[in-house]
Each structure stands twice: as C-alpha cells, then as structure tokens.
Write an enzyme that holds these catalytic residues in place. Structure first.
Site, mmCIF file in Angstrom:
data_model
loop_
_atom_site.group_PDB
_atom_site.id
_atom_site.type_symbol
_atom_site.label_atom_id
_atom_site.label_comp_id
_atom_site.label_asym_id
_atom_site.label_seq_id
_atom_site.Cartn_x
_atom_site.Cartn_y
_atom_site.Cartn_z
ATOM 1 N N GLU A 169 0.315 0.036 -0.653
ATOM 2 C CA GLU A 169 0.207 -1.381 -0.275
ATOM 3 C C GLU A 169 0.517 -1.656 1.193
ATOM 4 O O GLU A 169 1.274 -2.574 1.515
ATOM 5 C CB GLU A 169 1.102 -2.230 -1.193
ATOM 6 C CG GLU A 169 0.719 -2.081 -2.651
ATOM 7 C CD GLU A 169 1.644 -2.803 -3.621
ATOM 8 O OE1 GLU A 169 2.604 -3.441 -3.175
ATOM 9 O OE2 GLU A 169 1.401 -2.717 -4.846
ATOM 10 N N ASN A 210 -2.741 4.065 -2.055
ATOM 11 C CA ASN A 210 -2.834 3.200 -3.233
ATOM 12 C C ASN A 210 -2.648 1.729 -2.832
ATOM 13 O O ASN A 210 -1.728 1.409 -2.077
ATOM 14 C CB ASN A 210 -1.708 3.610 -4.205
ATOM 15 C CG ASN A 210 -1.811 2.982 -5.571
ATOM 16 O OD1 ASN A 210 -2.872 3.024 -6.206
ATOM 17 N ND2 ASN A 210 -0.715 2.401 -6.053
ATOM 18 N N HIS A 247 -5.575 -4.694 -10.438
ATOM 19 C CA HIS A 247 -4.939 -5.784 -11.185
ATOM 20 C C HIS A 247 -5.895 -6.976 -11.103
ATOM 21 O O HIS A 247 -5.968 -7.640 -10.072
ATOM 22 C CB HIS A 247 -3.589 -6.162 -10.559
ATOM 23 C CG HIS A 247 -2.557 -5.079 -10.656
ATOM 24 N ND1 HIS A 247 -1.986 -4.718 -11.849
ATOM 25 C CD2 HIS A 247 -2.001 -4.284 -9.712
ATOM 26 C CE1 HIS A 247 -1.103 -3.745 -11.643
ATOM 27 N NE2 HIS A 247 -1.104 -3.455 -10.353
ATOM 28 N N GLU A 276 -3.692 1.259 -11.697
ATOM 29 C CA GLU A 276 -2.764 0.297 -12.334
ATOM 30 C C GLU A 276 -3.546 -0.787 -13.064
ATOM 31 O O GLU A 276 -3.193 -1.972 -13.021
ATOM 32 C CB GLU A 276 -1.853 -0.337 -11.270
ATOM 33 C CG GLU A 276 -1.073 0.671 -10.456
ATOM 34 C CD GLU A 276 -0.139 0.044 -9.421
ATOM 35 O OE1 GLU A 276 0.113 -1.176 -9.493
ATOM 36 O OE2 GLU A 276 0.332 0.775 -8.541
HETATM 37 O O1 9MR Z 1 5.386 -2.927 -13.008
HETATM 38 C C1 9MR Z 1 6.352 -2.901 -11.978
HETATM 39 C C2 9MR Z 1 7.450 -3.920 -12.265
HETATM 40 O O2 9MR Z 1 8.209 -3.502 -13.379
HETATM 41 C C3 9MR Z 1 8.339 -4.086 -11.051
HETATM 42 O O3 9MR Z 1 9.209 -5.178 -11.279
HETATM 43 C C4 9MR Z 1 7.516 -4.353 -9.825
HETATM 44 C C5 9MR Z 1 8.398 -4.454 -8.604
HETATM 45 O O4 9MR Z 1 7.720 -4.348 -7.398
HETATM 46 O O5 9MR Z 1 6.577 -3.300 -9.635
HETATM 47 C C6 9MR Z 1 5.661 -3.247 -10.688
HETATM 48 O O6 9MR Z 1 4.674 -2.291 -10.422
HETATM 49 C C7 9MR Z 1 3.916 -2.534 -9.231
HETATM 50 C C8 9MR Z 1 3.527 -1.188 -8.674
HETATM 51 O O7 9MR Z 1 4.670 -0.401 -8.452
HETATM 52 C C9 9MR Z 1 2.750 -1.341 -7.387
HETATM 53 N N1 9MR Z 1 1.611 -2.228 -7.562
HETATM 54 C C10 9MR Z 1 1.892 -3.503 -8.181
HETATM 55 C C11 9MR Z 1 2.622 -3.288 -9.507
HETATM 56 C C12 9MR Z 1 2.827 -4.618 -10.205
HETATM 57 O O8 9MR Z 1 3.668 -5.447 -9.453
#
Ligand code: 9MR
Length: 477
Positions: A169, A210, A247, A276
């Site tokens: 990101e 990613n 997403h 994801e």
């Molecule tokens: O699913 C993850 C969630 O449990 C966490 O609170 C969050 C914190 O940043 O991260 C979520 O996963 C993320 C992933 O690591 C990176 N892309 C976005 C995902 C959804 O927020």
C-alpha cells in the site's frame, strides 16, 4: 534464477481427457478420439478445483479463530494457501526494535503447513501497523530499521514462504503518486531497497508489491503502480509479482477492465495474485467474473479471499463479503466460484509452483482476544447505534458500528458522532461518510438502508489516532 523449479503437475482435466480417450479406445469403441467432455467428476473444494489449472485458492487465517472447529474445518477443507491476517505484520513480528517475535506468525504458519498448505507472507514494509518505535523513526535510522526488519523476518521464514508482500500500500489513492509516509520520506528509492534486501534475504520467495484500488485499469493509482513495476523490470530491480488486493465495494466496484489490469501487469513479466478478495454484498456473478478474469491470464497464479466466513471478515458479517455465511454454510458465491474453477481450461495454466515447505520447530502459544469496547447511543427517531473497537495498533484502530431499528422498521439511517481526539477515518465500508473536522456523519448505502423492526446492520471503518468509542446518534430517514 527459476523459483518455479518443480516439474509441472499436468492439469487434471487434461489428464482425464487422455484417460477417457484411452479407455474408449481400449473398448474398441473409437480409435482416434477428440472428445472434449470434462473428465470425471468436478472437484468439490476450492483448493482442488483451482489446482486443476495449476493455481491455488487461499484464505486469510487469524490465530484468534484457530480454536473454532467450524472455522478450521472449513479452512482446512477448502483452501490450499494461507495468509496470516495480522500475525506477520511489523507490529507483531518486531514489537520492540531488534526483538523479533514469531509466536503468532508461527502459529498461522504451522497450522498451514501441518495441513498441507502453502503460505503467503504479509507484510514487511508498510506505513500501517508499525510498532511505536518504528513510527517514531525517520531518515536513515528508519531506512536501516526497515532493512533490518526485512532481514529479521525473512531469515526466520527462509525457504518456507511462497510469496512475500514485500511492500504494501505505498501508493496514494487519488493521484497515482506515492503515499506520504515516514517510509516514503526516507527517499523515493525505499521500495526498491526493500525488494533488493528481500531478494538477498530469501532468494526462494516470490517478491510481491501488494495494494488495494489497483484493480480498475483506468484508475490513476493502477497506472502509478504499473509504471513502477515496468520501471523495476527495466532496471533489474527484483520483483516477481503484483498483489491485487481486490476489496470490492460500491466506491471501488469490480469493473470489467479487471482482466485488462491482470493481463497488463502479467505482460510486464510478473505473476499476478489476487491477494485479499472480498466483495461487499457477495454477488455470485461478480465473484465468478473475478475468478474467470484470473483464469483467463496464465500468469494469474492464485486467488486468496480475505477470511473464511462472513463473520470472520474485517468488514463485518452484515456486508456479506465472503464465500461462507456466518454459520459456515456455502453461499451462492461459493458455488459460482467453484463452478468457474472447475470450468477452467488447461491452456491457461500458470507456471508450476514449489511444493509445501517444512514447518519451523517453534511451539504455538495462545493469543489474547481483542476485547470489544461498546459505546451506546440513545434511541431517537427509531434507531440506535453502538460502536465497538475491533482492533487497534499504534496510531490506528478499526471499529464496527451496529445500527439497530427500534419497534418499527427503518428505510434509511444516518449516524453522527464527534471525535474527542484527533481521530480521522481512513477507510469506511457499509456506509457513506461525510462531515469535516471532528464531526462525522455516516448514512446508509443503497443496499443496507432498510432494516426490519428489531433487526440491525453494521458498517465499519479504520481510522488514524487512538481507539475511541464516542457517543453515537442515530436518525432514521
Ligand atoms: O483484516 C485486517 C484487520 O484485521 C486489521 O484490523 C487491519 C488493520 O490494518 O488489517 C486488515 O487487513 C488489511 C491488510 O493487512 C492489508 N490490506 C487491507 C486489509 C483490510 O484492511
């Protein structure tokens, strides 16, 4: 260097055709056969169905769910690739500078390999979920800490990870340029330094960039990442794959140009992985489109959904984003994904991938659950709203808001609150937000405005700042 050195597992469907031809020939029914009926029964799980064309089908796994047998039964049966949802992130693996902790990461890793699955590593360099010590660093000290972190984590898992999300990101949502962050401020070359460090640390892992919102080919952010990958390939910066997080929601909807995005990245000479996937509303048609777009591009090597059941999703169950409902039942989207995978033709097979890697000999230990912190509101106008903290990390948090109808049904709702600190929302789903400064307004999306009497829906968000549970006001439309 060939990181795909194992011999190809010939697609099962193709093998089946050959067997069928042979059997018919042996019976003297036909001598030269060119039947193209599918071979045998279709596969009955996502992982096996994806494997027919040499791909994987994965899920995010959370240690907080490993004690739930319904969860582990479904995850074990259906998926053959695993990503740790939070356990291999920077705050988890290096909570204090130079003190690495792989307890939780190894729990996910061990569960995966003990059940015959491969593992994607997520993630090494990211502006988010940095531990406090890293958030407070800058300049060359931060650059050195990033390099040290990559080396520390990758050496622990050396030879055991299919692909690492080396950088996560790093691009800005609006303009196609880089996102401002402490890492970005160390100099524009931080991403390539991360990739070069990663290649040296574990030459056997595929190295991925990613990101989210790089699915739509016409978006500036997609083009920004595409240009970076093209530049890296032209200058020999080691990069093997691009992760499209995918997403999808109403503000970042699936677009039919997704296939163009996948094939365009692939044409640069990198694999594409859907890393994801979740689709708010859970449209079976959109799920099928995503799978078919991947299957159409030989270098799209696999798909990971971001959770098992709707109730496991970071988005909250009511957005219905995944393939299994909150009771563990297969949804219509599950069937459409399975059918699409079973219909794959062998000529779109990706290059073969290495076998399951060995397990480290660390012993698992339990993780404390995140305790919800509810905030309540009065019930004016026939609805109420409560907020809870789902997760928090230094400098940020994730919350879920439940909107409940009173004794009569609601056909639209608005939730308001004020932050008492300097919180700001970074991403919101299941609602549409407006407001400025400390005052926040969220109204329903078109699909979750109607709530039956006594029923509820949810929306969620991530935010910068300290976790807070302000008092919410709910107003019906
Ligand atoms: O699913 C993850 C969630 O449990 C966490 O609170 C969050 C914190 O940043 O991260 C979520 O996963 C993320 C992933 O690591 C990176 N892309 C976005 C995902 C959804 O927020």
């Amino acid at each position: 260097m060939d990181r795909n050195a194992t011999p190809s597992d010939r697609p099962r469907r193709l093998r089946g055709r050959v067997l069928l031809a042979g059997a018919l020939g042996a019976l003297g029914v036909i001598s030269a056969v060119t039947v193209s009926v599918p071979a045998g029964a279709a596969e009955s799980t996502l992982g096996a169905a994806a494997a027919q064309s040499g791909r994987y089908f994965g899920t995010a796994i959370s240690t907080s769910r490993l004690g739930d047998s319904q969860y582990t039964t479904i995850a074990n049966r259906e998926f053959n690739m695993v990503t740790a949802e939070n356990e291999m992130k920077i705050d988890a693996t290096e909570p204090n500078q130079n003190q690495f902790n792989f307890t939780q990461g190894d729990r996910v890793y061990n569960w995966a390999v003990q059940n015959g699955k491969r593992v994607r590593g997520h993630t090494l360099a990211w502006h988010n979920q940095q531990p406090n010590w890293m958030r407070n660093l800058s300049g060359s000290a931060l650059r050195q800490a990033m390099i040290n972190h990559i080396n520390g984590v990758m050496s622990h898992y050396k030879g055991k990870i299919y692909a690492w999300d080396v950088v996560n990101e790093a691009f800005d949502d609006g303009n196609g340029g880089r996102r401002d962050s402490n890492l970005q401020r160390t100099g524009n070359d931080w991403i390539e330094v991360a990739f070069r460090t990663a290649r040296a640390a574990d030459p056997d892992a595929k190295l991925c960039y990613n990101d989210y919102n790089i699915d739509n080919w016409s978006w500036a952010k997609t083009q920004g990442v595409y240009n970076m990958v093209r530049d890296f390939k032209s200058r020999g910066v080691p990069i093997d794959c691009v992760g499209l997080q995918s997403h999808f929601n109403s503000q970042s909807a699936y677009n039919s140009n997704y296939r163009t995005t996948i094939s365009s990245f692939a044409a640069l000479g990198v694999d594409v992985q859907i890393t994801e996937l979740d689709i708010q509303g859970g449209s079976a048609q959109t799920y099928a489109n995503v799978v078919n777009d991947c299957l159409a591009v030989p270098r799209c090597t696999g798909i990971t959904v971001w959770g098992v059941r709707d109730s496991d999703s970071w988005l909250g169950a009511s957005t219905s984003p995944l393939l299994f409902d909150s009771n563990g039942n297969k949804k219509a989207a599950y069937t459409s994904v399975l059918n699409a995978l079973n219909a794959a033709t062998p000529n779109t097979s990706p290059s073969p991938t290495p076998p399951v890697s060995p397990s480290p000999n660390t012993s698992p230990s339990p993780t404390p659950p995140v305790s919800p912190s509810p905030g309540t509101s009065p019930l004016p106008g026939g609805c109420s709203a409560t907020i809870r903290t789902v997760n928090s990390w230094p400098g940020g948090f994730q919350s879920e808001v439940t909107v409940q109808a009173g004794s009569s049904s609601v056909s639209g709702w608005t939730v308001n609150w004020s932050w008492s600190g300097s919180q700001s929302i970074t991403q919101l789903w299941g609602g549409l937000t407006s407001g400025s400064g400390s005052s926040v307004t969220v109204r329903n999306e078109s699909w979750n405005g109607s709530i039956a009497a006594g029923a509820s829906t949810t929306f969620g968000f991530t935010a910068n700042g300290s976790a807070a549970t302000p008092t919410l006001t709910c107003t019906r439309a």
